[in-house]
Enzyme design. Structure first.
Site, PDB file in Angstrom:
ATOM      1  CD  GLU A  51      13.870 -24.885   3.184  1.00 13.00           C
ATOM      2  OE1 GLU A  51      14.395 -25.796   3.852  1.00 13.00           O
ATOM      3  OE2 GLU A  51      13.804 -23.736   3.574  1.00 13.00           O
ATOM      4  CD  GLU A  53      12.902 -28.119  11.035  1.00 14.36           C
ATOM      5  OE1 GLU A  53      12.726 -28.587   9.883  1.00 14.36           O
ATOM      6  OE2 GLU A  53      12.734 -26.924  11.317  1.00 14.36           O
ATOM      7  CG  ASP A 108       6.478 -24.671  15.056  1.00 13.16           C
ATOM      8  OD1 ASP A 108       5.767 -25.326  15.838  1.00 13.16           O
ATOM      9  OD2 ASP A 108       6.468 -24.825  13.817  1.00 13.16           O
ATOM     10  CG  HIS A 144       7.547 -22.974  11.023  1.00 14.01           C
ATOM     11  ND1 HIS A 144       7.920 -24.068  11.781  1.00 14.01           N
ATOM     12  CD2 HIS A 144       8.389 -22.956   9.954  1.00 14.01           C
ATOM     13  CE1 HIS A 144       8.937 -24.674  11.197  1.00 14.01           C
ATOM     14  NE2 HIS A 144       9.245 -24.025  10.092  1.00 14.01           N
TER      15      HIS A 144
END
Length: 371
Positions: free
Chosen positions: A152, A143, A47, A295
């Protein structure tokens, strides 16, 4: 126009980046096990907008990193930790919960001659403890972003690391986050099926949308399908936001269609901003349909067919979106969308829509400006 309330539980497996380490502190978690699949890391490393943003934010601000102690939360392959070492950090704790720490990150650090700076630790950040007498860190790099930013729930771990390990005047990379939303068309689920090689596929399309109706679409939305440039759904500074602030986020607005088109859904994306010596040159990583593809793509909440509408330019669109943590899995969110009546909702001031009250208000404001 049909006004509705719809709920979606986003249950996609996240393709985002994660932890890295060398001391092995016990832990077993299916969430982290998923990140042992190297194809996930391959996706992230390929990415380019993601990689370029972190590279420029870190290596472009060497003065911020020189002789500093850094913690990389969810270090994954260790590449961000390596960037920090190359930027002049004195010590980097690369903390990764999965076995990618020992199988990949440790080798990466050794292959690049950085073992004297980067210490790989396999541990969940919740279980990590700084060495005795060690000072707190100057910078936390991570990240952690998932689809529509929060999917998440890894931000919770970053905030915990901030509260436990970051100095009072420390920095976070990234430091600010913004979620955007815009009404949009979704021709890939509607218009494209009117004729497939001359064959009507509308019934198939109806059943396809029904099959997909339990969760939003993660897709690259064509910029031409946006009906509005997007409005800020939510903004936060990572220096002061609390995990409890993320339990539920609600946003209500009336936006004006900036072009004619079919309103078939809402597109959600995010951007993050990194600290810089010169704030005018801060690096921004954007997942907007108008930016280079990442992504993360975009998250599109598709409306039921009975709620879709062909809109003229300057048509008002009133809506409310709520993101709320799932009680069954704190890493996931329920997305709730309400289409509201623009005749009864308060419009922004001024509002460029074609409703009479807004046209008169805008004309009155212009008269006041010229008087």
């Amino acid at each position: 126009m049909h006004f509705l309330r719809s709920h979606w539980l986003f249950q996609h497996v996240v393709l985002k980046s994660l932890p890295v380490n060398v001391l092995i502190l016990a832990m077993s978690n299916a969430y982290f096990d998923e990140y042992e699949n190297l194809e996930i890391h391959e996706l992230m490393l390929k990415d380019r907008p993601r990689q370029t943003a972190y590279y420029n934010a870190i290596l472009g601000n060497k003065a911020l990193f020189k002789d500093k102690v850094v913690m990389d939360v969810g270090a994954g392959t260790g590449i961000l930790s390596a960037f920090c070492a190359q930027a002049g950090a004195r010590l980097v704790y690369a903390v990764e919960a999965s076995n990618v720490a020992t199988k990949v990150a440790l080798d990466l650090i050794e292959d690049n001659g950085l073992t004297n700076v980067v210490k790989v630790i396999q541990s969940r950040i919740e279980e990590f403890v700084l060495p005795a007498e060690a000072e707190k860190v100057d910078i936390i790099v991570s990240e952690w972003m998932g689809f529509y930013l929060l999917h998440e729930g890894m931000l919770d771990s970053v905030l915990l690391a901030r509260d436990k390990f970051l100095k009072e005047d420390g920095l976070l990379f990234p430091s600010e986050c913004t979620i955007f939303v815009a009404p949009c068309a979704v021709p890939s689920l509607f218009d494209d099926w009117h004729s497939v090689d001359g064959i009507k596929m509308n019934t198939f399309a109806n059943k396809l949308r029904s099959q997909k109706s339990s969760r939003p679409e993660v897709m690259h939305l064509n910029p031409k399908d946006l009906l509005h440039e997007g409005v800020v759904f939510h903004w936060m500074s990572l220096l002061d936001v609390n995990a409890s602030d993320l339990d539920s986020i609600q946003f209500k607005e009336v936006v004006t269609a900036q072009k004619a088109g079919n309103h078939q859904g809402f597109c959600i994306w995010f951007e993050v901003r990194f600290p810089s010596d010169d704030e005018s040159e801060s690096v921004v990583l954007s997942t907007s349909p108008l930016s280079p593809q990442t992504h993360w793509k975009q998250c599109v909440v598709v409306l039921p067919e009975e709620s879709c509408e062909s809109l003229e330019e300057k048509s008002p669109i009133a809506f409310q979106i709520t993101m709320k943590r799932s009680a069954g899995d704190m890493r996931k969110y329920n997305l709730e969308v309400d289409l509201l009546d623009p005749n009864t909702e308060e419009h922004p001031m001024p509002c460029p829509c074609h409703m009479t009250k807004c046209i008169l208000t805008e004309a009155h404001l212009k008269m006041m400006d010229t008087s």
